[in-house]
Scaffold this motif. Structure first.
Motif, PDB file in Angstrom:
ATOM      1  N   ALA A 156      -3.520  -4.632  14.125  1.00  0.00           N
ATOM      2  CA  ALA A 156      -2.990  -3.268  14.013  1.00  0.00           C
ATOM      3  C   ALA A 156      -1.549  -3.219  13.509  1.00  0.00           C
ATOM      4  O   ALA A 156      -1.104  -2.173  13.028  1.00  0.00           O
ATOM      5  CB  ALA A 156      -3.084  -2.572  15.371  1.00  0.00           C
ATOM      6  N   LYS A 157      -0.820  -4.333  13.610  1.00  0.00           N
ATOM      7  CA  LYS A 157       0.578  -4.275  13.164  1.00  0.00           C
ATOM      8  C   LYS A 157       0.706  -4.096  11.653  1.00  0.00           C
ATOM      9  O   LYS A 157       1.772  -3.735  11.156  1.00  0.00           O
ATOM     10  CB  LYS A 157       1.337  -5.524  13.615  1.00  0.00           C
ATOM     11  N   TYR A 158      -0.369  -4.317  10.929  1.00  0.00           N
ATOM     12  CA  TYR A 158      -0.339  -4.138   9.476  1.00  0.00           C
ATOM     13  C   TYR A 158      -0.794  -2.740   9.052  1.00  0.00           C
ATOM     14  O   TYR A 158      -1.075  -2.510   7.871  1.00  0.00           O
ATOM     15  CB  TYR A 158      -1.223  -5.186   8.791  1.00  0.00           C
ATOM     16  N   ALA A 159      -0.857  -1.811   9.982  1.00  0.00           N
ATOM     17  CA  ALA A 159      -1.328  -0.457   9.682  1.00  0.00           C
ATOM     18  C   ALA A 159      -0.545   0.153   8.519  1.00  0.00           C
ATOM     19  O   ALA A 159       0.690   0.165   8.523  1.00  0.00           O
ATOM     20  CB  ALA A 159      -1.201   0.435  10.917  1.00  0.00           C
ATOM     21  N   GLY A 160      -1.281   0.632   7.539  1.00  0.00           N
ATOM     22  CA  GLY A 160      -0.660   1.237   6.365  1.00  0.00           C
ATOM     23  C   GLY A 160      -0.093   0.254   5.374  1.00  0.00           C
ATOM     24  O   GLY A 160       0.515   0.642   4.371  1.00  0.00           O
ATOM     25  N   LYS A 161      -0.298  -1.041   5.632  1.00  0.00           N
ATOM     26  CA  LYS A 161       0.305  -2.076   4.793  1.00  0.00           C
ATOM     27  C   LYS A 161      -0.727  -3.008   4.143  1.00  0.00           C
ATOM     28  O   LYS A 161      -0.354  -4.009   3.536  1.00  0.00           O
ATOM     29  CB  LYS A 161       1.281  -2.920   5.625  1.00  0.00           C
ATOM     30  N   LEU A 162      -2.017  -2.691   4.287  1.00  0.00           N
ATOM     31  CA  LEU A 162      -3.056  -3.544   3.715  1.00  0.00           C
ATOM     32  C   LEU A 162      -3.476  -3.053   2.335  1.00  0.00           C
ATOM     33  O   LEU A 162      -3.587  -1.844   2.096  1.00  0.00           O
ATOM     34  CB  LEU A 162      -4.291  -3.573   4.621  1.00  0.00           C
ATOM     35  N   ILE A 163      -3.753  -3.989   1.454  1.00  0.00           N
ATOM     36  CA  ILE A 163      -4.300  -3.676   0.136  1.00  0.00           C
ATOM     37  C   ILE A 163      -5.561  -4.530  -0.052  1.00  0.00           C
ATOM     38  O   ILE A 163      -5.507  -5.758   0.040  1.00  0.00           O
ATOM     39  CB  ILE A 163      -3.269  -3.934  -0.987  1.00  0.00           C
ATOM     40  N   ILE A 164      -6.695  -3.869  -0.254  1.00  0.00           N
ATOM     41  CA  ILE A 164      -7.976  -4.561  -0.404  1.00  0.00           C
ATOM     42  C   ILE A 164      -8.735  -3.919  -1.557  1.00  0.00           C
ATOM     43  O   ILE A 164      -8.855  -2.689  -1.603  1.00  0.00           O
ATOM     44  CB  ILE A 164      -8.817  -4.475   0.885  1.00  0.00           C
ATOM     45  N   PRO A 165      -9.266  -4.689  -2.489  1.00  0.00           N
ATOM     46  CA  PRO A 165     -10.087  -4.103  -3.548  1.00  0.00           C
ATOM     47  C   PRO A 165     -11.388  -3.538  -2.966  1.00  0.00           C
ATOM     48  O   PRO A 165     -11.854  -3.983  -1.919  1.00  0.00           O
ATOM     49  CB  PRO A 165     -10.367  -5.284  -4.477  1.00  0.00           C
ATOM     50  N   PRO A 166     -12.013  -2.568  -3.644  1.00  0.00           N
ATOM     51  CA  PRO A 166     -13.279  -2.015  -3.174  1.00  0.00           C
ATOM     52  C   PRO A 166     -14.430  -2.986  -3.411  1.00  0.00           C
ATOM     53  O   PRO A 166     -14.273  -3.992  -4.114  1.00  0.00           O
ATOM     54  CB  PRO A 166     -13.437  -0.751  -4.024  1.00  0.00           C
ATOM     55  N   ILE A 167     -15.586  -2.680  -2.854  1.00  0.00           N
ATOM     56  CA  ILE A 167     -16.731  -3.586  -2.950  1.00  0.00           C
ATOM     57  C   ILE A 167     -17.268  -3.688  -4.375  1.00  0.00           C
ATOM     58  O   ILE A 167     -17.974  -4.640  -4.711  1.00  0.00           O
ATOM     59  CB  ILE A 167     -17.844  -3.149  -1.964  1.00  0.00           C
TER      60      ILE A 167
END
Length: 345
Positions: A156-167
């Motif tokens: 949860a500490k990375y809330a708003g800070k993740l970048i992931i490509p879509p499927i």
């Protein structure tokens, strides 16, 4: 002896004998990736082959999906003799009967076992690793330890800070499959992967498919942690961005660039010889430097600087996690629709 001379020497001894009767006017068409890969082929990989064999090679640049579409369109009368595409699209090409069996050769026989394809209808050309990428400055500023696990995406500490490509993107697809595996599922049981992505979703800044935008968000620190490829991360780091790639302890997911002889190719013998040329240690080094994809031939020699940036050596190669595209491809459109409904709605 420079790289060009070495390549010429290798070809001269191993390939010319088998192509002694080739007509100097023969032209062979090879399809592969564009950009720096095309430049490497045109300037460094094709010329020594042409010089040694008298065969003219024309390189046709395009992405993997477009190349497979061309093979489909030309199925009855192929114009291409060699096709270079990523592993997912290659599986589609094989299942559609578009690839011919690769003949035994000294270079193809030397590759790592996990670079071989069942039935020898294609073979690996270079390893890419999909894992974690993070902004070192953001982590240092927050006092966070470097990420080590795919499970860190749920922190949860990375809330708003993740970048992931879509499927719909290869990196996003592999992320969903890894999350399924971590939670008792697999590509044959993707439900646990979707449930995990629902838990991760609230922390995601963006499900971003564009590599330029991903690079921008990571470089500025708007995104602190994400899923990306080792080669793209290395390029961004070389430009001065404070980013680092992580091979997660559960294993990075492999994206394997592959090559095949086109079924009913107009130049079948030359195509077979060209693939052996691509798999030689000398050309593998050229390909790695141009693409950032690790060599599949363990006899390849790289500089320490290049070694550090790519998938190189038995330990890294054996740690890569592969997937079964024969299971994935038939249901990929269904997964994409589900993703759009449940994850990115």
């Amino acid at each position: 002896m420079n790289t060009y001379a070495k390549c010429l020497a290798v070809i001269s001894t191993s390939l010319v004998a088998g192509l002694a009767n080739a007509n100097a006017q023969d032209t062979m068409y090879v399809a592969g990736f564009g950009g720096s890969v095309e430049t490497a082929f045109v300037e460094k990989i094709i010329p020594p082959f042409e010089a040694a064999t008298g065969i003219k090679v024309v390189y046709v640049a395009g992405n993997s999906t477009d190349t497979v579409a061309k093979l489909e369109a030309q199925k009855d009368r192929p114009e291409l003799s060699v096709a270079i595409v990523d592993d997912g699209p290659m599986n589609t090409a094989i299942r559609s009967g578009l690839c011919a069996k690769l003949e035994d050769g000294s270079n193809s026989g030397a590759v790592y076992p996990n670079a071989r394809v069942d039935g020898d209808l294609a073979i690996g050309l270079g390893y890419g690793a999909t894992g974690l990428v993070y902004n070192t400055e953001v982590f240092e500023r927050n006092g966070w330890p470097a990420p080590t696990s795919w499970k860190d995406l749920e922190d949860a500490k990375y809330a708003g800070k993740l970048i992931i490509p879509p499927i719909s993107n290869g990196f996003g697809l592999l992320t969903a499959i890894m999350q399924a595996r971590l939670n008792g599922g697999s590509e044959s049981d993707i439900d646990p992967g979707f449930e995990a992505m629902k838990r991760i979703k609230p922390s995601v800044l963006a499900f971003e498919p564009n590599p330029g935008k991903i690079a921008e968000l990571l470089q500025t620190g708007e995104a602190a942690l994400g899923v990306w490829n080792n080669a793209r991360t290395a390029i961004l780091a070389a430009q001065g961005a404070p980013v680092k790639f992580v091979y997660p302890k559960e294993g990075a997911m492999v994206i394997l660039s592959q090559v095949c002889v086109v079924n009913n190719a107009p130049q079948p013998k030359q195509a077979q010889a060209f693939i052996q040329h691509l798999l030689s240690p000398e050309i593998q080094a050229v390909f790695t430097e141009a693409t950032g994809l690790g060599p599949v031939n363990p006899n390849t020699k790289l500089s320490p600087e290049v070694e550090a940036k790519v998938v190189f050596g038995e330990e890294k190669v054996s740690s890569l996690q592969s997937v079964d595209y024969s299971v994935i491809n038939p249901v990929r459109a269904e997964w994409t629709d589900r993703w759009n409904r449940e994850i990115e709605r």
